[in-house]
Design a protein around this motif. Sequence first.
Motif, PDB file in Angstrom:
ATOM      1  N   ILE A  16       0.836  -1.207   0.000  1.00 40.45           N
ATOM      2  CA  ILE A  16       0.000   0.000   0.000  1.00 40.45           C
ATOM      3  C   ILE A  16       0.868   1.254   0.000  1.00 40.45           C
ATOM      4  O   ILE A  16       0.578   2.238  -0.708  1.00 40.45           O
ATOM      5  CB  ILE A  16      -0.946  -0.011   1.212  1.00 40.45           C
ATOM      6  CG1 ILE A  16      -1.953  -1.160   1.084  1.00 40.45           C
ATOM      7  CG2 ILE A  16      -1.690   1.319   1.339  1.00 40.45           C
ATOM      8  CD1 ILE A  16      -2.742  -1.435   2.353  1.00 40.45           C
ATOM      9  N   SER A  17       1.948   1.254   0.779  1.00 42.37           N
ATOM     10  CA  SER A  17       2.831   2.419   0.866  1.00 42.37           C
ATOM     11  C   SER A  17       3.503   2.706  -0.470  1.00 42.37           C
ATOM     12  O   SER A  17       3.633   3.863  -0.879  1.00 42.37           O
ATOM     13  CB  SER A  17       3.893   2.204   1.946  1.00 42.37           C
ATOM     14  OG  SER A  17       3.297   2.027   3.209  1.00 42.37           O
ATOM     15  N   LYS A  18       3.927   1.640  -1.140  1.00 50.03           N
ATOM     16  CA  LYS A  18       4.560   1.825  -2.457  1.00 50.03           C
ATOM     17  C   LYS A  18       3.556   2.387  -3.458  1.00 50.03           C
ATOM     18  O   LYS A  18       3.889   3.252  -4.276  1.00 50.03           O
ATOM     19  CB  LYS A  18       5.147   0.502  -2.957  1.00 50.03           C
ATOM     20  CG  LYS A  18       6.430   0.096  -2.243  1.00 50.03           C
ATOM     21  CD  LYS A  18       7.012  -1.178  -2.830  1.00 50.03           C
ATOM     22  CE  LYS A  18       8.351  -1.522  -2.189  1.00 50.03           C
ATOM     23  NZ  LYS A  18       9.399  -0.539  -2.559  1.00 50.03           N
ATOM     24  N   HIS A  19       2.322   1.906  -3.391  1.00 46.01           N
ATOM     25  CA  HIS A  19       1.293   2.409  -4.298  1.00 46.01           C
ATOM     26  C   HIS A  19       0.954   3.866  -3.991  1.00 46.01           C
ATOM     27  O   HIS A  19       0.753   4.673  -4.908  1.00 46.01           O
ATOM     28  CB  HIS A  19       0.036   1.553  -4.178  1.00 46.01           C
ATOM     29  CG  HIS A  19      -1.100   2.025  -5.046  1.00 46.01           C
ATOM     30  ND1 HIS A  19      -1.116   1.871  -6.411  1.00 46.01           N
ATOM     31  CD2 HIS A  19      -2.260   2.670  -4.722  1.00 46.01           C
ATOM     32  CE1 HIS A  19      -2.223   2.400  -6.908  1.00 46.01           C
ATOM     33  NE2 HIS A  19      -2.934   2.890  -5.903  1.00 46.01           N
ATOM     34  N   ALA A  20       0.888   4.213  -2.708  1.00 48.93           N
ATOM     35  CA  ALA A  20       0.585   5.594  -2.319  1.00 48.93           C
ATOM     36  C   ALA A  20       1.682   6.552  -2.779  1.00 48.93           C
ATOM     37  O   ALA A  20       1.412   7.700  -3.128  1.00 48.93           O
ATOM     38  CB  ALA A  20       0.407   5.687  -0.810  1.00 48.93           C
ATOM     39  N   ASP A  21       2.930   6.093  -2.739  1.00 48.05           N
ATOM     40  CA  ASP A  21       4.066   6.847  -3.277  1.00 48.05           C
ATOM     41  C   ASP A  21       4.263   8.195  -2.593  1.00 48.05           C
ATOM     42  O   ASP A  21       4.650   9.174  -3.218  1.00 48.05           O
ATOM     43  CB  ASP A  21       3.887   7.051  -4.785  1.00 48.05           C
ATOM     44  CG  ASP A  21       5.197   7.394  -5.488  1.00 48.05           C
ATOM     45  OD1 ASP A  21       6.263   7.039  -4.951  1.00 48.05           O
ATOM     46  OD2 ASP A  21       5.144   8.024  -6.564  1.00 48.05           O
ATOM     47  N   ARG A  22       4.015   8.240  -1.297  1.00 54.09           N
ATOM     48  CA  ARG A  22       4.271   9.468  -0.547  1.00 54.09           C
ATOM     49  C   ARG A  22       5.631   9.428   0.141  1.00 54.09           C
ATOM     50  O   ARG A  22       6.231  10.468   0.374  1.00 54.09           O
ATOM     51  CB  ARG A  22       3.196   9.682   0.522  1.00 54.09           C
ATOM     52  CG  ARG A  22       1.843  10.127  -0.005  1.00 54.09           C
ATOM     53  CD  ARG A  22       0.873  10.250   1.152  1.00 54.09           C
ATOM     54  NE  ARG A  22      -0.445  10.655   0.735  1.00 54.09           N
ATOM     55  CZ  ARG A  22      -0.906  11.905   0.751  1.00 54.09           C
ATOM     56  NH1 ARG A  22      -0.107  12.875   1.146  1.00 54.09           N
ATOM     57  NH2 ARG A  22      -2.131  12.180   0.377  1.00 54.09           N
ATOM     58  N   TYR A  23       6.084   8.245   0.515  1.00 56.39           N
ATOM     59  CA  TYR A  23       7.329   8.087   1.253  1.00 56.39           C
ATOM     60  C   TYR A  23       8.291   7.202   0.458  1.00 56.39           C
ATOM     61  O   TYR A  23       7.868   6.271  -0.236  1.00 56.39           O
ATOM     62  CB  TYR A  23       7.088   7.418   2.616  1.00 56.39           C
ATOM     63  CG  TYR A  23       6.495   8.306   3.678  1.00 56.39           C
ATOM     64  CD1 TYR A  23       7.181   8.578   4.857  1.00 56.39           C
ATOM     65  CD2 TYR A  23       5.236   8.876   3.520  1.00 56.39           C
ATOM     66  CE1 TYR A  23       6.636   9.383   5.844  1.00 56.39           C
ATOM     67  CE2 TYR A  23       4.679   9.683   4.498  1.00 56.39           C
ATOM     68  CZ  TYR A  23       5.386   9.933   5.660  1.00 56.39           C
ATOM     69  OH  TYR A  23       4.845  10.728   6.628  1.00 56.39           O
ATOM     70  N   GLU A  24       9.563   7.481   0.606  1.00 55.55           N
ATOM     71  CA  GLU A  24      10.581   6.587   0.066  1.00 55.55           C
ATOM     72  C   GLU A  24      10.830   5.499   1.106  1.00 55.55           C
ATOM     73  O   GLU A  24      11.212   5.788   2.237  1.00 55.55           O
ATOM     74  CB  GLU A  24      11.878   7.349  -0.210  1.00 55.55           C
ATOM     75  CG  GLU A  24      13.014   6.471  -0.707  1.00 55.55           C
ATOM     76  CD  GLU A  24      14.310   7.234  -0.844  1.00 55.55           C
ATOM     77  OE1 GLU A  24      15.362   6.582  -0.954  1.00 55.55           O
ATOM     78  OE2 GLU A  24      14.275   8.488  -0.821  1.00 55.55           O
ATOM     79  N   LEU A  25      10.589   4.249   0.725  1.00 56.03           N
ATOM     80  CA  LEU A  25      10.753   3.143   1.666  1.00 56.03           C
ATOM     81  C   LEU A  25      12.191   2.654   1.692  1.00 56.03           C
ATOM     82  O   LEU A  25      12.808   2.450   0.645  1.00 56.03           O
ATOM     83  CB  LEU A  25       9.823   1.981   1.310  1.00 56.03           C
ATOM     84  CG  LEU A  25       8.328   2.178   1.564  1.00 56.03           C
ATOM     85  CD1 LEU A  25       7.588   0.871   1.310  1.00 56.03           C
ATOM     86  CD2 LEU A  25       8.043   2.683   2.960  1.00 56.03           C
TER      87      LEU A  25
END
Length: 294
Positions: free
Chosen positions: A118-127
């Motif tokens: 979900i975080s990668k799809h949201a693309d708000r933060y660099e993981l």
Amino acid sequence: MPKFGRSIKIFLADGSPAGLRHVEIANWSGQALACPRSRFSELGSWDECRRPGIYFLFENSNGDDNVAYIGESEDVFKRLADHDRKKEFWNEVIIFTSKDESLTKGHIKYLEARLVEISKHADRYELENSNIPTKSSLPRAEAAAMEEFIDNIRIVLGSLSHRILESISSSVTLESASQNDLIMNYEFSFQTNGLIANGRVTDDGFILLSNSQLSRAASTSLSNKNLIIKTQMLDDGMLEDKGGYYLLLKDKLFSSSSSAADLVAGNSRSGPQSWKTTDGELLKTIENRLVNKT
């Protein structure tokens, strides 16, 4: 699904809003602990963080670059102690465990994989995660329960100023959109010097939509902050050089409609006086009308 209110309780362990915080949502078996790295040693006295769970490491900065790491452990505090020694970037941790100790290894592996996805799809933060975790296979009912758990994680993170799980979306998600006059319902366009751009107002600010055209030139009136944003967009591959203009390849969130208009025009502009609906109504006019209705 209709929207409804939620109650969140945040306990400030030492009365400081920036210190160690315990967070709960009414009628949810989950719980969260948020802690700055400078207070990490205090977590050791909380049994809540010595259970199976998932955690987020965040780098909080004054800039636009957001960095995070998502992990899981059957003893979260023990894993975090290792990160405290080996990972340099983070300065805040947020932990999610269960009050009734119902989370199993299979559950937290499922949560970790879905949260990274979900975080990668949201693309708000660099993981900072170097590997994509494998999602454990759960019975249908348990997987549904974990998806509900994830939705509550999203709410808690958002209340703690981390919208890592929320996509920068151009769509209106409110069920009542067709029934209420909301500024998020409108799509706006801005035309200047042969350029055409489109955008929307959101709770975060203003989204400049993909396929918008941006000026290649930058006048002296363009702020240094927006020059830096433009340079970063070029470095990130968000802009394609079309010769006479730059083409925006994916949605970009700006803090305001004016900042977005500045990047489109290449000079200082008033966003409320620049963006118009398909009917030719200015953003400023709509803002004033909605304020006067309240």
